[in-house]
Design an enzyme around this catalytic site. Structure first.
Site, PDB file in Angstrom:
ATOM      1  N   GLU A  35      13.080  -5.920 -29.098  1.00  0.00           N
ATOM      2  CA  GLU A  35      14.341  -5.210 -28.898  1.00  0.00           C
ATOM      3  C   GLU A  35      14.983  -5.015 -30.268  1.00  0.00           C
ATOM      4  OE1 GLU A  35      16.943  -7.094 -26.053  1.00  0.00           O
ATOM      5  OE2 GLU A  35      18.604  -5.767 -26.573  1.00  0.00           O
ATOM      6  N   ASP A  70      28.902  -8.105 -27.324  1.00  0.00           N
ATOM      7  CA  ASP A  70      28.209  -9.048 -28.191  1.00  0.00           C
ATOM      8  C   ASP A  70      29.099 -10.198 -28.629  1.00  0.00           C
ATOM      9  OD1 ASP A  70      25.619  -8.004 -28.263  1.00  0.00           O
ATOM     10  OD2 ASP A  70      26.287  -6.377 -29.562  1.00  0.00           O
ATOM     11  N   TYR A  99      17.107  -5.577 -16.864  1.00  0.00           N
ATOM     12  CA  TYR A  99      17.675  -6.611 -17.731  1.00  0.00           C
ATOM     13  C   TYR A  99      18.690  -7.404 -16.911  1.00  0.00           C
ATOM     14  CZ  TYR A  99      19.240  -8.408 -22.308  1.00  0.00           C
ATOM     15  OH  TYR A  99      19.538  -9.193 -23.391  1.00  0.00           O
TER      16      TYR A  99
END
Lengths: 322, 401
Positions: A101, A112, A226
């Site tokens: 990734e 994040d 995911y």
């Protein structure tokens, strides 16, 4: 947008698809119009999209996620984090990654945690851009045997234009794309654009995703699904969130592409546990921290190899069953 | 600016309820991580239910009256009007409790959070006005308050930081990025992901994922509705020829415009020249919505710069982007250098010390009066979004007599 999808997925998925296109409606018309004018071939867009969906042939990424015969390992590297960052990509591959990734840094990474924020800031401060990173990637393309999945935020896609962005990714040899702030209702022009360029658009499910929506997301996700292990941003954690196991099981039951658990997979032991519930794992912050702390590519290879060994041991114990 | 009938109808529709998915034309939407989709949907459902519940509306109306001090006055700026040759009316949000229009939105959202059974308000703040309002409402409803604020804003808005702590709020300094409002928004959203089960994210402007831009505008609509009725009593023409408000995220402007969007009044949003998303921004996605965003040639969000911390934001509410596109509202900029003299002139002519944010609206009127943009004889409503106490330290640093 809704018409091609309905054509592509009759039968059992029809209800889900219809629900999806209903929620996605507002942007859909405008999106289709804009996408069509980009290609300047109103009819061509629909035809191409339908063809892409109808064949539903797994792309390179999904093939890699299914074909390895062992729990899949997808390490994450921030593009442009150092001058020689592509060596980290190759190190991940050498350490036993099934895909890599690649993060394209964005100034405002909403999902994040501190480690990846720092990495993005460092890369941007070095002058990293999408174009430079993809050019770097192209230079090592011949040495890469595993698929590269790009992870970035919606603004970078919109800024370039979905079609141009996907074409550029494909030209650099990228085969998958993850955009965490584009939930299934907002895929708009990106979904057909990715399909046209042969890019697998990987979608995310979260512990808060209701069952019907999990099915909808799994039906539209390409490459892999995911599964976000925890309610929180990316980052290392002491333990793997128990909800990850339940979520991964629900996503696997939905019958889409393979399911990988990501977020908070910090140690080989956690990876092994996650792989017991899913088809594999994505490991990000734990590796990015090593790079931020100055790890050499060889050191990173060893760390990745440690995850690889733990995952393979899991398989040998027979705890992954599908 | 000529507004065609069709566009006028479109604008009227827009300022009622967005299209499905929270769209204002191509803008708006819900660009959030999957983890937050359910939380946004829950807020939307709760808001729809509350907004159609007469008892909720009644309770909010009473809170506005007894706690916020509404209706706020409409003050004719008599001396300034004589000097400029245009009739200037000031909608006095600076007189609302906590000193700005922010309280209107926060009372609505806190009442909603309380109804949803949440125990904590999360908020982001730039100038501190939204943080103070959130801390105030949290205290009133017995909720905890956590306010995310950029380190740079903490330095330049110490008075509001202190007010928030006096009210019992926890301030979380944000050290990432430019250490201003945009980074506080990112951090508040990241935290919301972890806390959505028991905390309510109280967004401070007409921004963020659906339903926030719509909901916040509805809670701010009270400014425009009051002003409309007050103008009708004050002006022979009933409606002013021009309606002017400053725009950062754009909540005071959206609330004001909502009261006049169906009239012939020209709607003018005034941005800071260093943070003008409407003027200099391009289509983009930040903080959960699609709108105009200040960004560099690579798509990285740019840092905005303004003397007014509340306008130091690289995005703008999606409904403004739409109103601008259909030309129902016009967006202009003024520079920091115009703002301080404008603030001083209003202070000296009318005895009102407004916020630096609000002084942007004054500065444009000073510049435009007597020109084709604002001809002599015009009637102009200006929303004074807040009072200037918080800005006195900054003004002391730049003061010239």
């Amino acid at each position: 947008m809704s018409a091609p999808l309905e054509t592509a997925m009759p039968g059992a998925l029809e209800t889900t698809t219809r629900a999806a296109s209903e929620t996605a409606m507002p942007g859909a018309l405008e999106t289709t119009t804009r996408a069509a004018s980009e290609t300047a071939m109103p009819g061509a867009l629909e035809t191409t999209t339908r063809a892409a969906s109808e064949t539903a042939t797994p792309g390179a990424l999904e093939t890699a996620m299914r074909g390895a015969g062992r729990p899949r390992l997808v390490p994450y590297v921030t593009g442009g984090i150092t001058a020689d960052w592509t060596r980290y990509l190759l190190a991940c591959q050498a350490g036993g990654a099934d895909a890599v990734e690649l993060g394209l840094p964005f100034s405002d990474p909403m999902l994040d945690g501190v480690t990846i924020q720092r990495a993005s800031d460092q890369a941007l401060a070095r002058g990293a851009t999408v174009e430079k990173i993809l050019t770097d990637l192209t230079s090592v393309r011949d040495q890469l045997t595993v698929p590269v999945v790009v992870m970035t935020y919606a603004n970078l896609v919109v800024h370039a234009g979905a079609t141009a962005f996907c074409r550029r990714l494909a030209a650099a040899g990228v085969t998958g794309l993850i955009v965490p702030d584009l939930p299934v209702d907002e895929l708009g022009e990106l979904e057909p654009a990715a399909a046209r360029s042969g890019i697998d658009l990987v979608l995310l499910v979260a512990p808060s995703t209701p069952a019907a929506r999990i099915r909808q997301i799994c039906a539209r996700s390409r490459g892999f699904v995911y599964a976000v292990s925890t309610m929180g941003p990316t980052g290392e954690r002491d333990t793997l969130d128990g909800r990850a196991v339940v979520l991964a099981a629900n996503a696997r039951d939905a019958g889409g592409p393979p399911v990988l658990i990501g977020f908070g997979v910090s140690t080989p032991a956690q990876a092994a546990r996650a792989a017991g519930a899913a088809d594999g794992v994505v490991v990000a912050s734990a590796l990015v921290r090593e790079v931020l702390d100055g790890a050499t590519p060889e050191r990173l290879r060893q760390v990745v190899a440690g995850f690889r060994a733990a995952l393979d041991a899991t398989r040998l114990r027979g705890t992954t069953s599908r | 600016m000529t507004v065609t009938n069709a566009l006028s109808v479109a604008a009227r529709t827009m300022m009622a309820e967005p299209l499905a998915g929270g769209r204002f034309g191509e803008f708006g939407g819900r660009y959030v991580p999957e983890s937050l989709v359910a939380a946004c949907a829950e807020v939307e459902e709760a808001f729809r239910e509350a907004w159609s519940d007469a008892s909720f509306r009644h309770r909010l109306e009473r809170l506005r009256a007894v706690h916020a001090g509404r209706p706020t006055a409409l003050t004719p700026a008599v001396n300034l009007s004589a000097e400029l040759g245009v009739t200037v009316l000031l909608k006095r949000e600076d007189l609302a409790h906590t000193g700005s229009h922010k309280i209107n939105n926060v009372l609505g959202q806190a009442l909603l959070a309380h109804r949803m059974g949440r125990r904590r308000l999360l908020a982001e703040t730039g100038a501190g006005q939204h943080g103070v309002a959130a801390a105030t409402a949290a205290a009133l409803f017995g909720l905890d308050a956590t306010v995310f604020m950029g380190e740079r804003d903490i330095e330049r808005q110490q008075l509001n930081v202190f007010r928030m702590t006096m009210l019992g709020a926890e301030i979380v300094p944000v050290r990432s990025g430019s250490r201003t409002l945009k980074d506080a928004c990112n951090e508040a959203m990241r935290h919301w992901v972890t806390a959505a089960h028991d905390s309510y994210y109280c967004v401070g402007s007409v921004m963020g994922p659906h339903p926030y831009p719509w909901m916040v505008r509805e809670f701010q609509r009270v400014i425009g509705e009051e002003a409309r009725a007050q103008c009708a009593a004050e002006l022979p023409t009933s409606v002013p020829t021009h309606v002017v408000a400053c725009v950062g995220g754009g909540s005071n402007a959206a609330g004001t415009f909502a009261g006049f969007v169906d009239t012939d009044a020209r709607l003018i949003g005034v941005e800071a020249a260093g943070g003008a998303a409407m003027t200099d921004g391009t289509a983009g996605i930040v903080h959960g919505y699609r709108s105009r965003v200040l960004q560099d040639e690579h798509g990285q969000v740019a840092e905005a710069h303004s003397i007014a911390a509340g306008l130091d934001y690289p995005g703008v509410g999606p409904e403004h982007a739409y109103l601008g596109d259909i030309r129902r509202a016009r967006y202009v900029t003024v520079t920091d250098d115009e703002v301080v003299p404008a603030l001083r002139r209003l202070a000296r002519t009318e005895g009102i010390l407004c916020a630096l944010e609000s002084a942007h609206a004054i500065a444009w009127v000073l510049r435009a009066a007597g020109t084709a943009d604002l001809p002599t004889g015009s009637t102009v409503l200006i929303t004074l979004s807040g009072r200037g106490d918080k800005d006195m330290p900054a003004l002391m640093a730049t003061a010239t007599r």
